[in-house]
Write a protein that holds these residues in place. Sequence first.
Motif, mmCIF file in Angstrom:
data_model
loop_
_atom_site.group_PDB
_atom_site.id
_atom_site.type_symbol
_atom_site.label_atom_id
_atom_site.label_comp_id
_atom_site.label_asym_id
_atom_site.label_seq_id
_atom_site.Cartn_x
_atom_site.Cartn_y
_atom_site.Cartn_z
ATOM 1 N N GLY A 110 0.787 -1.227 0.000
ATOM 2 C CA GLY A 110 0.000 0.000 0.000
ATOM 3 C C GLY A 110 0.818 1.275 0.000
ATOM 4 O O GLY A 110 0.349 2.312 0.475
ATOM 5 N N VAL A 111 2.035 1.215 -0.551
ATOM 6 C CA VAL A 111 2.860 2.422 -0.643
ATOM 7 C C VAL A 111 3.045 2.814 -2.110
ATOM 8 O O VAL A 111 2.971 1.973 -3.002
ATOM 9 C CB VAL A 111 4.252 2.233 0.015
ATOM 10 N N ARG A 112 3.273 4.106 -2.333
ATOM 11 C CA ARG A 112 3.563 4.609 -3.673
ATOM 12 C C ARG A 112 5.043 4.365 -3.970
ATOM 13 O O ARG A 112 5.889 4.613 -3.118
ATOM 14 C CB ARG A 112 3.295 6.109 -3.760
ATOM 15 N N VAL A 113 5.332 3.913 -5.186
ATOM 16 C CA VAL A 113 6.717 3.671 -5.577
ATOM 17 C C VAL A 113 6.917 4.147 -7.006
ATOM 18 O O VAL A 113 6.126 3.838 -7.890
ATOM 19 C CB VAL A 113 7.072 2.160 -5.483
ATOM 20 N N ALA A 114 7.981 4.907 -7.204
ATOM 21 C CA ALA A 114 8.426 5.260 -8.544
ATOM 22 C C ALA A 114 9.557 4.294 -8.886
ATOM 23 O O ALA A 114 10.631 4.340 -8.279
ATOM 24 C CB ALA A 114 8.914 6.702 -8.597
ATOM 25 N N CYS A 115 9.311 3.377 -9.805
ATOM 26 C CA CYS A 115 10.255 2.313 -10.133
ATOM 27 C C CYS A 115 11.164 2.688 -11.288
ATOM 28 O O CYS A 115 10.713 3.255 -12.284
ATOM 29 C CB CYS A 115 9.492 1.042 -10.509
ATOM 30 N N ALA A 116 12.430 2.330 -11.152
ATOM 31 C CA ALA A 116 13.424 2.498 -12.209
ATOM 32 C C ALA A 116 14.533 1.492 -11.953
ATOM 33 O O ALA A 116 14.832 1.172 -10.803
ATOM 34 C CB ALA A 116 13.989 3.915 -12.203
ATOM 35 N N TYR A 117 15.156 0.996 -13.014
ATOM 36 C CA TYR A 117 16.285 0.086 -12.850
ATOM 37 C C TYR A 117 17.588 0.866 -13.014
ATOM 38 O O TYR A 117 17.730 1.676 -13.918
ATOM 39 C CB TYR A 117 16.241 -1.076 -13.863
ATOM 40 N N GLU A 118 18.553 0.584 -12.173
ATOM 41 C CA GLU A 118 19.842 1.284 -12.177
ATOM 42 C C GLU A 118 20.733 0.792 -13.309
ATOM 43 O O GLU A 118 21.379 -0.245 -13.200
ATOM 44 C CB GLU A 118 20.538 1.038 -10.835
ATOM 45 N N VAL A 119 20.793 1.536 -14.410
ATOM 46 C CA VAL A 119 21.709 1.207 -15.484
ATOM 47 C C VAL A 119 23.106 1.672 -15.063
ATOM 48 O O VAL A 119 23.290 2.788 -14.593
ATOM 49 C CB VAL A 119 21.295 1.890 -16.806
ATOM 50 N N THR A 120 24.081 0.781 -15.224
ATOM 51 C CA THR A 120 25.466 1.080 -14.872
ATOM 52 C C THR A 120 26.390 0.238 -15.730
ATOM 53 O O THR A 120 25.995 -0.835 -16.197
ATOM 54 C CB THR A 120 25.731 0.809 -13.378
#
Length: 127
Positions: free
Chosen positions: A36-46
Amino acid sequence: MDSIRHGTTSLIDHHASPNEIEGSLDVIADAAVQAGVRVACAYEVTDRDGAGRAAAGIHENVRFIQAQRQRPRDLIGASFGLHASFALSEQTLARSVEAARGAGSGFHVHIAEDKADQADSLKNYGL
């Protein structure tokens, strides 16, 4: 879990799991919805884990951004994740910019976390 225990309702950061890249953002999004939490998802490109994993990270960002657009979920956002300038080659940055443009996304990137970041930027870009 620690964030939830302390009352945090929204989280933004990029995720890294170099041995389990494909689908990793779905796992995080599903857990966030369940919690029940808001999440802004992104994958760490490195580039720290090699060119193949950098390419897989680019693909995971684009895949998740497109999936979220096609099937929006409440509480979930998507952006394109980049680790930090010192951990990215010009080639990976260029590929990421092209991929993000195609996906219509902006970036989540860590900057100025240490004086070394500043020194690297000055050395490589004069800024």
